[in-house]
Design a protein around this motif. Sequence first.
Motif, PDB file in Angstrom:
ATOM      1  N   UNK A   1      -4.356  17.738  25.379  1.00 25.35           N
ATOM      2  CA  UNK A   1      -4.653  18.982  24.665  1.00 25.35           C
ATOM      3  C   UNK A   1      -4.382  18.880  23.158  1.00 25.35           C
ATOM      4  N   UNK A   2      -3.350  18.105  22.783  1.00 27.93           N
ATOM      5  CA  UNK A   2      -2.941  18.036  21.373  1.00 27.93           C
ATOM      6  C   UNK A   2      -3.282  16.662  20.797  1.00 27.93           C
ATOM      7  N   UNK A   3      -4.135  16.659  19.782  1.00 23.76           N
ATOM      8  CA  UNK A   3      -4.587  15.427  19.144  1.00 23.76           C
ATOM      9  C   UNK A   3      -4.191  15.428  17.667  1.00 23.76           C
ATOM     10  N   UNK A   4      -3.764  14.267  17.206  1.00 26.01           N
ATOM     11  CA  UNK A   4      -3.558  14.039  15.781  1.00 26.01           C
ATOM     12  C   UNK A   4      -4.458  12.885  15.363  1.00 26.01           C
ATOM     13  N   UNK A   5      -5.198  13.081  14.293  1.00 25.36           N
ATOM     14  CA  UNK A   5      -6.075  12.040  13.744  1.00 25.36           C
ATOM     15  C   UNK A   5      -5.432  11.543  12.463  1.00 25.36           C
ATOM     16  N   UNK A   6      -5.142  10.254  12.395  1.00 21.67           N
ATOM     17  CA  UNK A   6      -4.519   9.709  11.190  1.00 21.67           C
ATOM     18  C   UNK A   6      -5.379   8.589  10.620  1.00 21.67           C
ATOM     19  N   UNK A   7      -5.274   8.408   9.314  1.00 22.75           N
ATOM     20  CA  UNK A   7      -5.978   7.312   8.654  1.00 22.75           C
ATOM     21  C   UNK A   7      -5.074   6.706   7.589  1.00 22.75           C
ATOM     22  N   UNK A   8      -5.622   5.763   6.856  1.00 22.49           N
ATOM     23  CA  UNK A   8      -4.812   4.878   6.013  1.00 22.49           C
ATOM     24  C   UNK A   8      -4.460   5.490   4.661  1.00 22.49           C
ATOM     25  N   UNK A   9      -3.479   4.857   3.997  1.00 21.72           N
ATOM     26  CA  UNK A   9      -3.084   5.275   2.652  1.00 21.72           C
ATOM     27  C   UNK A   9      -4.236   5.048   1.689  1.00 21.72           C
ATOM     28  N   UNK A  10      -4.198   5.784   0.581  1.00 20.88           N
ATOM     29  CA  UNK A  10      -5.306   5.781  -0.383  1.00 20.88           C
ATOM     30  C   UNK A  10      -6.619   5.989   0.352  1.00 20.88           C
ATOM     31  N   UNK A  11      -6.738   7.093   1.086  1.00 21.64           N
ATOM     32  CA  UNK A  11      -7.914   7.295   1.941  1.00 21.64           C
ATOM     33  C   UNK A  11      -9.204   7.371   1.137  1.00 21.64           C
ATOM     34  N   UNK A  12     -10.193   6.641   1.614  1.00 21.34           N
ATOM     35  CA  UNK A  12     -11.492   6.607   0.956  1.00 21.34           C
ATOM     36  C   UNK A  12     -12.480   7.478   1.723  1.00 21.34           C
ATOM     37  N   UNK A  13     -13.743   7.368   1.374  1.00 21.29           N
ATOM     38  CA  UNK A  13     -14.749   8.214   1.997  1.00 21.29           C
ATOM     39  C   UNK A  13     -14.891   7.996   3.485  1.00 21.29           C
ATOM     40  N   UNK A  14     -14.766   6.756   3.926  1.00 20.17           N
ATOM     41  CA  UNK A  14     -14.886   6.486   5.355  1.00 20.17           C
ATOM     42  C   UNK A  14     -13.677   7.016   6.117  1.00 20.17           C
ATOM     43  N   UNK A  15     -12.487   6.837   5.548  1.00 24.75           N
ATOM     44  CA  UNK A  15     -11.274   7.345   6.192  1.00 24.75           C
ATOM     45  C   UNK A  15     -11.347   8.855   6.360  1.00 24.75           C
ATOM     46  N   UNK A  16     -11.699   9.555   5.294  1.00 26.77           N
ATOM     47  CA  UNK A  16     -11.751  11.014   5.337  1.00 26.77           C
ATOM     48  C   UNK A  16     -12.944  11.488   6.162  1.00 26.77           C
ATOM     49  N   UNK A  17     -14.101  10.888   5.954  1.00 29.02           N
ATOM     50  CA  UNK A  17     -15.297  11.312   6.684  1.00 29.02           C
ATOM     51  C   UNK A  17     -15.163  11.147   8.184  1.00 29.02           C
ATOM     52  N   UNK A  18     -14.689   9.979   8.612  1.00 30.95           N
ATOM     53  CA  UNK A  18     -14.546   9.732  10.051  1.00 30.95           C
ATOM     54  C   UNK A  18     -13.475  10.626  10.659  1.00 30.95           C
ATOM     55  N   UNK A  19     -12.377  10.826   9.933  1.00 28.46           N
ATOM     56  CA  UNK A  19     -11.280  11.641  10.451  1.00 28.46           C
ATOM     57  C   UNK A  19     -11.694  13.108  10.609  1.00 28.46           C
ATOM     58  N   UNK A  20     -12.378  13.643   9.603  1.00 31.46           N
ATOM     59  CA  UNK A  20     -12.810  15.039   9.675  1.00 31.46           C
ATOM     60  C   UNK A  20     -13.861  15.231  10.767  1.00 31.46           C
ATOM     61  N   UNK A  21     -14.753  14.241  10.917  1.00 30.53           N
ATOM     62  CA  UNK A  21     -15.769  14.332  11.973  1.00 30.53           C
ATOM     63  C   UNK A  21     -15.107  14.310  13.349  1.00 30.53           C
ATOM     64  N   UNK A  22     -14.158  13.412  13.545  1.00 30.40           N
ATOM     65  CA  UNK A  22     -13.456  13.334  14.823  1.00 30.40           C
ATOM     66  C   UNK A  22     -12.682  14.617  15.108  1.00 30.40           C
ATOM     67  N   UNK A  23     -12.000  15.129  14.104  1.00 28.58           N
ATOM     68  CA  UNK A  23     -11.227  16.363  14.269  1.00 28.58           C
ATOM     69  C   UNK A  23     -12.146  17.520  14.663  1.00 28.58           C
ATOM     70  N   UNK A  24     -13.275  17.628  13.999  1.00 26.11           N
ATOM     71  CA  UNK A  24     -14.220  18.707  14.304  1.00 26.11           C
ATOM     72  C   UNK A  24     -14.773  18.548  15.718  1.00 26.11           C
ATOM     73  N   UNK A  25     -15.041  17.319  16.125  1.00 26.65           N
ATOM     74  CA  UNK A  25     -15.537  17.061  17.478  1.00 26.65           C
ATOM     75  C   UNK A  25     -14.507  17.470  18.524  1.00 26.65           C
ATOM     76  N   UNK A  26     -13.251  17.105  18.315  1.00 22.89           N
ATOM     77  CA  UNK A  26     -12.192  17.462  19.265  1.00 22.89           C
ATOM     78  C   UNK A  26     -12.049  18.979  19.372  1.00 22.89           C
ATOM     79  N   UNK A  27     -12.118  19.650  18.244  1.00 18.67           N
ATOM     80  CA  UNK A  27     -12.013  21.107  18.258  1.00 18.67           C
ATOM     81  C   UNK A  27     -13.187  21.739  18.998  1.00 18.67           C
TER      82      UNK A  27
END
Length: 356
Positions: free
Chosen positions: A22-48
């Motif tokens: 039920x509870x998911x955390x999506x994490x990505x790397x330091x100095x996040x770039x476009x792929x880190x942020x884009x993939x993380x936000x897409x995954x988070x939105x999908x889970x929601x």
Amino acid sequence: MIENYFSADDILEFRIWMRYADRFVVISHMAPDGDAIGSSLAMCRYLKSHGKEAVVIVPDPAPDFLMWLPGADDIIVFGSAPDKAEKLVYKADVVCCLDFNVVKRIDNIASSFLYTKAKKIMIDHHPYPGATFDVTLSHPEASSTSELIFHLICALGDFSRIDREMAECIYTGMMTDTGAFTYNSNNASLFRVVSRLIDMGIDKDVIYRRVYSNYSEDRMRLQGYVLNEKMQVFPEMSTAIITLTQDELDRFHARKGDTEGFVNLPLQIKGISLSIFMREDRELGKIRLSFRSVGSVPCNILASDWFHGGGHVNASGAQYDGTLEEVIARFHEAMKAWKKSDSESIKQLFRKKQKR
């Protein structure tokens, strides 16, 4: 037909945790770039979209030019809210690890990540994944982690859940991790994905302008200074380097993300096959390095063997403990072995493990 990167076992494993957690955390790397942020936000939105509790946590802030992405305002920066972030990691049922494959890449999140009892699922496109994860979905042949998220959602039978906002995040990650589709992108399947994202209503031209045409006057002047004063070209080695001290960055009021893309500039020079950008990070206490190359010149081997970094053949990075002067000296040490200026000699140099 769009290629599917994932096996039936991969999908079954992920589907099980999607069903029972039920509870998911999506994490990505330091100095996040476009792929880190884009993939993380897409995954988070999908889970929601499945009714899950989901949040994105990154070690440090994303550049301003990515903060327009849907959901970016809800990202938790560990460095700014460590107590809140730690509690979320410890309480999570599943931690989705996106766009990194070794723990050192998540910096200040590492301790809570290692001690949480949550299932750790890694989805990434970098080579040589570590052994810290319970589930490893590693596909270096993909252009980006964002592309993998698209394929994963489709393989789970949830293509219809990809809305325009999710598509914008995925496209941004794919675009930025290929230099606006100028490297690591000569793949018909990749552009079939782009076509489907456009069908979902994204405006790729607007996205490009939001990312690449959103600079301050200070940033433009910094770029001019870099090209005129700080770029060194070594034509006999088909190489160029750019160096910046923290004082120089401060002089131009540089903000996070202002140096994005500088490493690509020397590759526009005829005959240059390898570019290295070295900048001082006083807050981190290290030197950040970015490597870019063209063709078969393996800049990831240079990053790994000489600077303890790594990445893809044509795009890599590293952090070095030492001074900028020491990093420059180490670069020249590597260059001493180059006898010819053709790319084949560069390949041969980097394929030989150097003795330190």
